[in-house]
Design a protein around this motif. Structure first.
Motif, short mmCIF file in Angstrom:
data_model
loop_
_atom_site.label_atom_id
_atom_site.label_comp_id
_atom_site.label_asym_id
_atom_site.label_seq_id
_atom_site.Cartn_x
_atom_site.Cartn_y
_atom_site.Cartn_z
N PHE A 157 0.71 -1.13 -0.13
CA PHE A 157 0.08 -0.13 -0.06
C PHE A 157 0.80 1.23 0.16
N ALA A 158 0.90 2.08 -1.02
CA ALA A 158 1.74 3.15 -1.21
C ALA A 158 1.52 4.41 -0.19
N GLY A 159 1.90 4.47 0.84
CA GLY A 159 1.62 5.69 1.79
C GLY A 159 0.48 5.26 2.65
N VAL A 160 0.16 6.17 3.28
CA VAL A 160 -0.99 6.38 4.17
C VAL A 160 -2.23 6.72 3.57
N ASP A 161 -2.24 7.09 2.34
CA ASP A 161 -3.65 7.60 1.64
C ASP A 161 -4.15 6.39 0.87
N SER A 162 -3.66 5.26 0.84
CA SER A 162 -4.28 4.14 0.32
C SER A 162 -5.12 3.52 1.35
N THR A 163 -6.39 3.20 0.93
CA THR A 163 -7.40 2.58 1.56
C THR A 163 -7.97 1.59 1.10
N PRO A 164 -7.97 0.19 1.96
CA PRO A 164 -8.71 -0.89 1.17
C PRO A 164 -10.17 -0.51 0.91
N GLN A 165 -10.56 -1.14 -0.24
CA GLN A 165 -11.80 -0.77 -0.82
C GLN A 165 -12.86 -1.88 -0.45
N TYR A 166 -12.56 -3.02 0.22
CA TYR A 166 -13.34 -4.24 0.32
C TYR A 166 -12.88 -4.87 1.84
N ALA A 167 -13.81 -5.62 2.18
CA ALA A 167 -13.61 -6.25 3.69
C ALA A 167 -12.03 -6.76 3.73
N LEU A 168 -11.81 -7.51 2.62
CA LEU A 168 -10.17 -7.99 2.44
C LEU A 168 -9.85 -7.55 0.97
N HIS A 169 -8.97 -6.69 0.88
CA HIS A 169 -8.34 -6.13 -0.34
C HIS A 169 -6.97 -6.82 -0.27
N ILE A 170 -6.55 -7.42 -1.47
CA ILE A 170 -5.35 -7.85 -1.92
C ILE A 170 -4.70 -7.39 -2.85
N VAL A 171 -3.53 -6.52 -2.73
CA VAL A 171 -3.05 -5.83 -3.75
C VAL A 171 -1.47 -6.88 -4.13
N GLY A 172 -1.35 -7.38 -5.42
CA GLY A 172 -0.16 -8.02 -5.99
C GLY A 172 -0.23 -8.06 -7.34
N SER A 173 0.98 -8.50 -7.98
CA SER A 173 1.29 -8.31 -9.45
C SER A 173 0.51 -9.41 -10.09
N SER A 174 0.40 -9.67 -11.54
CA SER A 174 -0.59 -10.52 -12.15
C SER A 174 0.05 -11.89 -12.04
N ASP A 175 1.24 -12.12 -11.51
CA ASP A 175 1.44 -13.46 -11.52
C ASP A 175 1.69 -13.96 -9.87
N GLU A 176 0.87 -13.28 -9.04
CA GLU A 176 0.81 -13.97 -7.79
C GLU A 176 -0.74 -14.22 -7.66
N ARG A 177 -0.68 -15.56 -6.70
CA ARG A 177 -1.90 -16.07 -6.61
C ARG A 177 -2.35 -16.15 -5.23
N MET A 178 -3.66 -16.22 -4.89
CA MET A 178 -4.02 -16.50 -3.63
C MET A 178 -4.48 -17.83 -3.62
N LEU A 179 -4.11 -18.55 -2.23
CA LEU A 179 -4.38 -20.05 -2.32
C LEU A 179 -5.17 -20.30 -0.82
N ILE A 180 -6.20 -20.73 -0.91
CA ILE A 180 -6.98 -21.18 0.26
C ILE A 180 -7.09 -22.71 0.44
N ASP A 181 -6.34 -23.28 1.26
CA ASP A 181 -6.13 -24.79 1.42
C ASP A 181 -6.93 -25.15 2.75
N SER A 182 -7.32 -26.60 2.51
CA SER A 182 -7.87 -27.20 3.40
C SER A 182 -7.15 -28.59 3.50
N ARG A 183 -6.82 -28.98 4.50
CA ARG A 183 -6.17 -30.34 4.71
C ARG A 183 -6.63 -31.39 5.96
N THR A 184 -6.71 -32.56 5.64
CA THR A 184 -7.10 -33.31 6.77
C THR A 184 -6.01 -34.02 7.48
N ALA A 185 -6.17 -34.51 8.63
CA ALA A 185 -4.86 -35.08 9.32
C ALA A 185 -4.54 -36.37 8.81
#
Length: 185
Positions: A157-185
């Motif tokens: 987030f570039a400086g203190v003026d950047s405000t997240p627009q959503y409940a969870l706002h993730i900024v990244g480059s086009s090659d970055e991914r988000m992973l939500i994983d579930s594992r069993t024991a």
């Protein structure tokens, strides 16, 4: 006896700790040459020979040990207050906690938690998290919790003026991914 230091004798020595008889002592006392900066006041502030500070506790077990004992229902008692008295027509000022690694004090070798004014006169206080990277340019804000919305912003987030627009706002480059994983024991 007390020498090579400053000692303030307790006018009511019966209330002072039996360890020193002083309310404030700085330096070395005869018989304990390693004692530096001790304050004994019936359990309010104490420094141990191991250079640990206790507030509200006589036997600190960490570098800083703060004990609060309020158990009143629905009562929050912070054990630590860090205060910046500024109230300016500006943004970005604040206070926080800095975690420094190494002794050369380079910015990229630290992480911080900052409470900072995101509007003038401290009317909005965001909570930001900074981390260090592989070089000085990598010491940047990585996460923010917005004061008004409670939205969480992650990424650069570039400086203190950047405000997240959503409940969870993730900024990244086009090659970055988000992973939500579930594992069993």
């Amino acid at each position: 006896t007390f020498r090579d230091a400053v000692g303030i004798n307790n006018p009511n020595s019966s209330s002072a700790s039996a360890q020193t008889g002083y309310v404030l002592s700085v330096g070395a006392s005869s018989g304990n040459a390693s004692q530096i900066g001790s304050i004994y006041t019936t359990g309010n502030i104490c420094t141990a020979a191991s250079r640990k500070i206790g507030i509200g506790v006589n036997d600190p077990d960490r570098a800083l040990h703060i004990l609060t004992t309020d158990q009143t229902a629905d009562t929050y008692v912070p054990g630590l207050k860090i205060h910046n008295s500024g109230n300016a027509d500006a943004v970005g000022y604040g206070t926080g906690i800095e975690f420094q690694m190494s002794t050369d004090y380079q910015d990229y070798k630290k992480a911080e938690i900052r409470a900072y004014a995101s509007s003038t006169y401290s009317n909005r206080i965001n909570l930001g998290f900074w981390t260090g990277g592989s070089g000085a340019a990598q010491h940047v804000q990585r996460m923010v919790i917005d004061a008004d919305t409670g939205h969480i912003g992650m990424g650069i987030f570039a400086g203190v003026d950047s405000t997240p627009q959503y409940a969870l706002h993730i900024v990244g480059s086009s090659d970055e991914r988000m992973l939500i994983d579930s594992r069993t024991a």
